[in-house]
Scaffold this active site. Structure first.
Site, mmCIF file in Angstrom:
data_model
loop_
_atom_site.group_PDB
_atom_site.id
_atom_site.type_symbol
_atom_site.label_atom_id
_atom_site.label_comp_id
_atom_site.label_asym_id
_atom_site.label_seq_id
_atom_site.Cartn_x
_atom_site.Cartn_y
_atom_site.Cartn_z
ATOM 1 N N ASP A 207 34.726 54.334 54.838
ATOM 2 C CA ASP A 207 35.176 55.194 53.737
ATOM 3 C C ASP A 207 36.430 56.000 54.041
ATOM 4 O OD1 ASP A 207 34.126 56.941 55.595
ATOM 5 O OD2 ASP A 207 33.180 58.246 54.098
ATOM 6 N N CYS B 170 39.026 22.370 28.457
ATOM 7 C CA CYS B 170 38.480 21.678 29.623
ATOM 8 C C CYS B 170 39.357 21.936 30.847
ATOM 9 C CB CYS B 170 38.372 20.177 29.361
ATOM 10 S SG CYS B 170 39.977 19.368 29.159
ATOM 11 N N ASP C 72 30.799 51.857 59.846
ATOM 12 C CA ASP C 72 31.354 53.044 60.505
ATOM 13 C C ASP C 72 30.232 54.080 60.519
ATOM 14 O OD1 ASP C 72 33.405 54.848 61.494
ATOM 15 O OD2 ASP C 72 33.225 55.823 59.544
ATOM 16 N N CYS D 109 37.281 55.058 -0.627
ATOM 17 C CA CYS D 109 38.137 55.775 0.340
ATOM 18 C C CYS D 109 39.461 55.034 0.524
ATOM 19 C CB CYS D 109 37.434 55.891 1.687
ATOM 20 S SG CYS D 109 35.922 56.856 1.659
ATOM 21 N N CYS E 229 42.900 20.876 30.580
ATOM 22 C CA CYS E 229 43.748 21.834 29.848
ATOM 23 C C CYS E 229 44.278 22.897 30.804
ATOM 24 C CB CYS E 229 42.955 22.519 28.727
ATOM 25 S SG CYS E 229 42.320 21.427 27.458
ATOM 26 N N ASP F 60 39.535 53.879 58.630
ATOM 27 C CA ASP F 60 38.794 52.621 58.495
ATOM 28 C C ASP F 60 39.642 51.523 57.857
ATOM 29 O OD1 ASP F 60 36.453 53.727 59.532
ATOM 30 O OD2 ASP F 60 35.805 54.455 57.569
#
Length: 825
Positions: free
Chosen positions: A709, A21, A510, A98, A24, A713
């Site tokens: 990008d 909760c 941009d 195996c 906690c 920028d």
């Protein structure tokens, strides 16, 4: 865990068991932040983990683990493998037979001290004497038996260890729930004899009921006592305190009534073993469903981790070797066949193919890859075979960075959560106070048997209160929302970014490389006289091939795309401020502005008006003359991306203003803005002034998102309220941003804002439900309706309601898994 070379500060995200909760969360955060050496601690209830920043020379993980343990919880720290131990993944070991073969091999090896083989997970743990045996010889012996052993990395061990702990916790909860449910049902039948008169006499016996209720109380419900005791040691209270106190009150009263009924006055009540047992069962049921739902909520991380290839086909010394992904190093040559996952990041050396990058970008169409193109680990090779050179491995790959970013985002807290955290910190003490007042009021003023009414209402208040719903309201929504974004190529760095994004009022794009392609291309070709379009383009491109001007490169690119033959240039001259002149196959070619045409005696007036129109559209137009005669006109421009207009239209539909910022001249900028539908143009802005323009918009009262990008920028991205970087851009831009779009499609920016709005809507719904539930049902549990309507809420129904409250919040958050991010598709 990552370590900074410049300091001893370390960061880690570790799982914690026992969180149930908001109380906690608050308690663990409190003890961690008070620990010397810990700089920062954020605990996430939905993910059940803690993100800790600490000073490594002051405190270590074992010390932190002890602090958390003293508070009543457990930190799951990955065990380090000793030098005399190895953990192996053994491919091909699928059955008990195996496993028997591998066991026989290991038991026959001199120096093996101990081993454990698990065929279900294809794993083995081997402890050996390093003076007699080494890891490679163990692997060789297993390989000779027909299997393929690989060493398991520390990170994989940590994931497996957490997975195993969570699985054991879930199975333990499931077992206790089933046993508690069966016993509670029997107790309920024995207690409700008026409803079930056919119940055997043995079950009606109070001693039988006590015997059945005891394991439910102290075995199935032991976790509540552990949590309550841990809280008591820290002089605080949690949800476990309420449950332990409430159920113990009902159980102990019933036990005393059973063992010594004579000490109670006549009509004082009866036993309530059904109340305590049913409450514990219902709360366990709620936690069981909650654990299942939370598992679905964290599915995004599991999906991302599952994308990683396990092996790679590496070329070393002229041989192809299948190696585990952990053994691949930068510079390795790796071959990839059709249908296979690309194991790590790199650049194609030979071959070509189409690659499915949908895991990274959300784009379903495969992307064509040629030599020199980058490939990303975990994407899928569709058609051709190729060899590539590795550039990034391990924690440096794009996938590893995405996982890290999503983990950090899911573990972060949104500002809206602070209110819930503050309320939760006072919640349990307030409930204890209300329950105590309820008990006293009913004991003094309640009808007979007053003590029974007082006890049941006291238990009802304790049990119905639910800080769990408050604690889960925000983190579950953030976890699912950021995961949903990651699936669609939208990486949101944290809860704060997610919350701020829904308030955005203006988006600044941009121009170059964001709204437009970033590279000029031929948009118009007009001919004059008897010259054909191909002739004009071929001769112009042949002449421009000797030029390094971007316009020339665009014209050459256009001719090459049409596979036109470019004849050699025998003479070339660049005329400053006017254009170029060249000689090709004995023909004189002049390319440039009106002044150059006048100089060469070429009459350009027939195309002058068209040239002016093209210029007004933001395009650069050049005349072409062949042997002194006007041959045509070519226009070049940085073209708008296909999805830019759609993205702008979608932003307008959301009521968001769209601004374009560029260093270009105003005429060119205005032309592009008119084409796309931009509301405001900021033209002729120098790179260093972009951040100032963002600041100016903010001063006007706008909540600004900046989409860019490039390196130039980055300052503007950092200044904006929300920086959105296109993932195909530079690392610097991505680092400065709050949201990263993994593909070059501006509609994903709209998708990010739309996802933010949907997530915040879910968070508000969750918080409303949590507050409404607690504020309305606690008074009812206290008996507020009894004087008016004679209605009392049974503690059993209180337990059921509390369980439903938490589950409702988690399930509501899970609706985000189906959130429509239509702008990305």
């Amino acid at each position: 865990m990552s370590k900074s070379k410049a300091s001893t500060i370390e960061k880690t995200t570790v799982p914690i068991s026992g969180l149930h909760c908001a109380s906690c969360v608050g308690r663990v955060e409190d003890v961690l932040r008070k620990t010397e050496g810990i700089k920062e601690a954020n605990v996430n209830l939905a993910l059940e983990n803690a993100h800790i920043v600490y000073e490594a020379n002051e405190v270590d993980l074992s010390g932190i683990k002890q602090v958390v343990k003293d508070a009543g919880y457990d930190l799951i720290i990955p065990e380090k493998t000793a030098k005399n131990e190895v953990n192996l993944k053994i491919l091909g070991m699928h059955s008990p037979h195996c496993a028997g073969v591998v066991s026989k091999v290991l038991s026959g090896l001199e120096g093996v001290d101990d081993f454990k083989v698990d065929f279900s997970n294809e794993k083995a743990h081997v402890r050996f004497n390093p003076e007699i045996l080494d890891e490679e010889r163990i692997k060789t012996a297993i390989k000779e038996a027909g299997y393929r052993p690989f060493t398991i990395s520390g990170s994989e061990m940590a994931i497996d260890q957490e997975k195993e702990v969570r699985r054991e916790e879930f199975l333990d909860l499931k077992t206790k729930l089933i046993v508690a449910a069966i016993l509670s049902l029997i107790i309920f039948l024995g207690s409700m004899t008026k409803w079930f008169p056919w119940t055997p006499a043995l079950l009606k016996n109070h001693y039988t009921l006590a015997l059945l209720a005891t394991p439910v109380q102290f075995w199935a419900g032991w976790r509540f006592y552990v949590g309550a005791w841990g809280a008591a040691k820290q002089r605080t209270t949690t949800m476990d305190t309420l449950i332990a106190l409430g159920t113990s009150s009902a159980y102990l009263f019933s036990l005393v009534f059973t063992l010594a009924p004579g000490i109670f006055p006549a009509g004082a009540g009866s036993v309530y073993f059904d109340t305590s047992a049913m409450i514990i069962t219902l709360i366990l049921l709620g936690r069981f469903f909650e654990a299942s739902a939370k598992g679905q909520a964290s599915e995004a991380i599991r999906k991302l981790l599952g994308l990683q290839a396990k092996t790679a086909r590496v070329i070393r010394d002229g041989k192809e070797l299948d190696l585990p992904i952990e053994e691949v190093v930068v510079g390795d040559l790796i071959t990839v066949r059709p249908g296979e996952k690309i194991p790590v990041d790199g650049v194609i050396n030979t071959g070509s193919s189409a690659v499915d990058e949908s895991m990274l970008t959300g784009e379903s169409m495969p992307v064509r890859k040629e030599p020199g193109d980058e490939v990303i680990g975990a994407t899928i090779n569709k058609t051709g075979a190729f060899t590539f050179k590795t550039q990034k491995v391990g924690g440096d790959t794009v996938l590893a960075n995405i996982v890290r970013m999503v983990e950090e985002a899911q573990g972060s807290k949104a500002p809206i959560q602070r209110l819930a955290d503050i309320i939760a910190s006072y919640f349990v003490p307030a409930v204890l106070a209300i329950a105590s007042i309820t008990f006293v009021v009913w004991l003094i003023f309640g009808p007979e048997p007053a003590f029974t009414f007082a006890l049941l209402n006291f238990v009802g208040v304790l049990i119905i209160a639910c800080p769990c719903a408050l604690g889960l309201a925000t983190p579950t929504a953030i976890m699912v929302g950021t995961g949903r974004g990651a699936e669609n190529g939208i990486l949101i760095k944290g809860g704060e970014a997610l919350e701020t994004a829904h308030k955005i009022s203006a988006v600044v794009f941009d121009k170059t490389g964001t709204l437009t392609e970033g590279e000029p291309s031929v948009t118009d070709l007009l001919t004059h006289g008897d010259f054909s379009a191909d002739t004009v383009l071929a001769l112009t491109a042949a002449a421009e091939k000797s030029s390094e001007h971007p316009i020339g490169e665009a014209i050459v690119g256009s001719a090459e795309a049409k596979n036109l033959k470019l004849d050699p240039v025998t003479a070339f001259d660049s005329i400053t401020g006017k254009g170029i002149e060249a000689q090709i196959n004995g023909q004189k070619i002049a390319i440039g502005n009106a002044a150059l045409m006048t100089e060469k005696g070429a009459d350009y007036k027939d195309l002058a008006k068209r040239a002016g129109d093209l210029s007004s559209q933001g395009k650069t137009a050049v005349y072409i003359a062949i042997d002194g005669k006007l041959a045509g006109l070519i226009a070049v421009a940085d073209t708008v991306k296909d999805h830019s207009k759609a993205a702008v239209d979608q932003l307008h539909q959301l009521g968001i203003k769209v601004v374009m910022i560029t260093g270009d001249n105003r005429r060119t900028a205005e032309a592009i803005a008119a084409d796309v539908g931009i509301d405001k143009v900021l033209a002729e802005v120098l790179p260093q002034d972009k951040a100032a323009q963002i600041k100016k918009l903010q001063a006007e009262g706008e909540i600004v998102a900046m989409v860019g990008d490039g390196i130039n920028d980055a300052p503007a991205l950092a200044q904006a309220d929300i920086g959105i970087a296109i993932g195909t851009g530079t690392d610097i831009a991505i680092e400065a941003s709050d949201i990263t779009l993994m593909r070059d499609d501006l509609r994903a920016a709209v998708g990010a804002i739309s996802l933010s709005k949907q997530t915040i809507k879910i968070i508000k719904q969750n918080l409303f439900w949590a507050f409404f539930y607690n504020t309305s049902l606690i008074p009812i549990a206290a008996g507020a309706l009894y004087p008016f309507y004679g209605i009392l809420l049974s503690p059993i129904f209180a337990g059921g309601a509390m369980a439903i409250s938490s589950l409702t919040v988690v399930l509501n958050s899970l609706r985000l898994r189906r959130a429509k991010i239509s702008s990305v598709h």
